[in-house]
Design a protein around this motif. Sequence first.
Motif, PDB file in Angstrom:
ATOM      1  N   LYS A  66       1.017  -1.311   0.145  1.00 11.48           N
ATOM      2  CA  LYS A  66      -0.064  -0.014   0.155  1.00 11.48           C
ATOM      3  C   LYS A  66       0.804   1.074  -0.247  1.00 11.48           C
ATOM      4  CE  LYS A  66      -3.474   0.069   3.010  1.00 11.48           C
ATOM      5  NZ  LYS A  66      -3.711   0.155   4.435  1.00 11.48           N
ATOM      6  N   ASN A  67       1.915   1.356   0.848  1.00  6.28           N
ATOM      7  CA  ASN A  67       3.095   2.302   0.584  1.00  6.28           C
ATOM      8  C   ASN A  67       3.902   2.223  -0.283  1.00  6.28           C
ATOM      9  OD1 ASN A  67       1.776   3.948   3.184  1.00  6.28           O
ATOM     10  ND2 ASN A  67       2.780   1.764   4.565  1.00  6.28           N
ATOM     11  N   ASN A  68       3.576   1.549  -1.129  1.00  2.00           N
ATOM     12  CA  ASN A  68       5.270   1.165  -2.467  1.00  2.00           C
ATOM     13  C   ASN A  68       6.792   0.783  -1.700  1.00  2.00           C
ATOM     14  OD1 ASN A  68       5.621   1.017  -5.000  1.00  2.00           O
ATOM     15  ND2 ASN A  68       5.907   3.167  -5.325  1.00  2.00           N
ATOM     16  N   VAL A  69       6.948   0.522  -0.583  1.00  3.27           N
ATOM     17  CA  VAL A  69       7.998   0.264   0.087  1.00  3.27           C
ATOM     18  C   VAL A  69       9.083  -0.263  -1.311  1.00  3.27           C
ATOM     19  CG1 VAL A  69       9.493  -1.091   1.684  1.00  3.27           C
ATOM     20  CG2 VAL A  69       7.037  -0.325   2.579  1.00  3.27           C
ATOM     21  N   LYS A  70      10.055   0.479  -0.702  1.00  5.17           N
ATOM     22  CA  LYS A  70      11.561   0.452  -1.922  1.00  5.17           C
ATOM     23  C   LYS A  70      12.592  -1.044  -0.844  1.00  5.17           C
ATOM     24  CE  LYS A  70      11.554   4.225  -3.629  1.00  5.17           C
ATOM     25  NZ  LYS A  70      10.824   5.404  -3.155  1.00  5.17           N
ATOM     26  N   ILE A  71      12.292  -1.862  -1.698  1.00  6.84           N
ATOM     27  CA  ILE A  71      13.568  -3.296  -1.213  1.00  6.84           C
ATOM     28  C   ILE A  71      14.795  -2.217  -1.968  1.00  6.84           C
ATOM     29  CG2 ILE A  71      14.129  -5.076  -2.189  1.00  6.84           C
ATOM     30  CD1 ILE A  71      11.446  -4.939  -1.029  1.00  6.84           C
ATOM     31  N   ALA A  72      16.128  -2.622  -0.578  1.00  2.00           N
ATOM     32  CA  ALA A  72      17.419  -1.907  -0.950  1.00  2.00           C
ATOM     33  C   ALA A  72      18.033  -3.696  -1.045  1.00  2.00           C
ATOM     34  CB  ALA A  72      18.118  -1.518   0.355  1.00  2.00           C
ATOM     35  N   SER A  73      19.156  -3.272  -2.302  1.00  2.00           N
ATOM     36  CA  SER A  73      19.598  -4.292  -2.020  1.00  2.00           C
ATOM     37  C   SER A  73      21.514  -4.036  -1.314  1.00  2.00           C
ATOM     38  CB  SER A  73      20.121  -4.528  -3.686  1.00  2.00           C
ATOM     39  OG  SER A  73      18.581  -4.563  -4.288  1.00  2.00           O
ATOM     40  N   LEU A  74      21.340  -4.885  -0.943  1.00  2.18           N
ATOM     41  CA  LEU A  74      22.549  -4.412   0.266  1.00  2.18           C
ATOM     42  C   LEU A  74      23.855  -5.133  -0.053  1.00  2.18           C
ATOM     43  CD1 LEU A  74      21.712  -3.962   3.729  1.00  2.18           C
ATOM     44  CD2 LEU A  74      21.357  -1.780   1.456  1.00  2.18           C
ATOM     45  N   GLN A  75      25.784  -4.613  -0.391  1.00  2.00           N
ATOM     46  CA  GLN A  75      26.552  -5.782   0.118  1.00  2.00           C
ATOM     47  C   GLN A  75      27.342  -5.504   0.712  1.00  2.00           C
ATOM     48  OE1 GLN A  75      28.384  -5.604  -3.882  1.00  2.00           O
ATOM     49  NE2 GLN A  75      29.113  -7.633  -4.266  1.00  2.00           N
ATOM     50  N   ALA A  76      27.798  -6.986   1.156  1.00  2.00           N
ATOM     51  CA  ALA A  76      28.502  -6.750   2.059  1.00  2.00           C
ATOM     52  C   ALA A  76      29.973  -6.618   1.159  1.00  2.00           C
ATOM     53  CB  ALA A  76      29.361  -7.710   3.231  1.00  2.00           C
ATOM     54  N   GLY A  77      31.466  -5.686   1.975  1.00  2.00           N
ATOM     55  CA  GLY A  77      32.457  -6.085   0.830  1.00  2.00           C
ATOM     56  C   GLY A  77      33.386  -7.665   0.649  1.00  2.00           C
ATOM     57  N   ILE A  78      32.622  -8.808   1.387  1.00  4.32           N
ATOM     58  CA  ILE A  78      32.833  -9.574   0.763  1.00  4.32           C
ATOM     59  C   ILE A  78      32.392 -10.918  -0.455  1.00  4.32           C
ATOM     60  CG2 ILE A  78      34.739 -10.228   2.536  1.00  4.32           C
ATOM     61  CD1 ILE A  78      31.756 -12.095   3.796  1.00  4.32           C
TER      62      ILE A  78
END
Length: 201
Positions: A66-78
């Motif tokens: 309903k709030n059109n929440v965003k999806i975050a793609s997080l990447q670690a250094g490894i």
Amino acid sequence: MFTPLVDSAGTFKLKAPFDKLVTPNSVYTCRSIRSINDYLALGDNVFEKFYEPFNIDLEIYQDDLKNNVKIASLQAGIGEWIYVPCSFIEEAPSINGVKYVSLALGILLGAIPDSMNLESIIEQFKEITAHTLGIESEVKAVLLDHPSLISHEDHLRLEAIRASKITSSGSDKFIIQQLQREGELKDKKIAELEKYIKSKL
């Protein structure tokens, strides 16, 4: 809820159940941000892909939809990746800390005689890192390839070329100790000469 900026980096604090995916004190970089509607437009089943595997209730997904929440793609250094709805990001990346990495310096020596003594050069490397960086380093010799044999003639030729390029020998510590010994011998000779001259006056 916090929506990070793309390319922002730092430590993330995530709400359960995503908090178990984060490696403590690791730096993550936000590589991309996409809304739920963006994924739906591509034909993805957002609930099955990002919510259901973590036993998140359908009602919570519907609120995010309903709030059109965003999806975050997080990447670690490894290389580790985490895909998390921004409604489960509790705190912004902390950029107040200082990033540390575990680092090794490599020096390729090429093929050398198996009998060559490397203790002096290893000691010099340790002294250089201690004197210039204040770091007590660990220096190791690492074999990179299988041993090979060359003729005695080639060995003598290569040794002669190598010896002609050597401009110093021994570590700084060894050289300093050698100079100190030479100075002590000179001081002793001077003292003996002074004693001899005084005895003749």
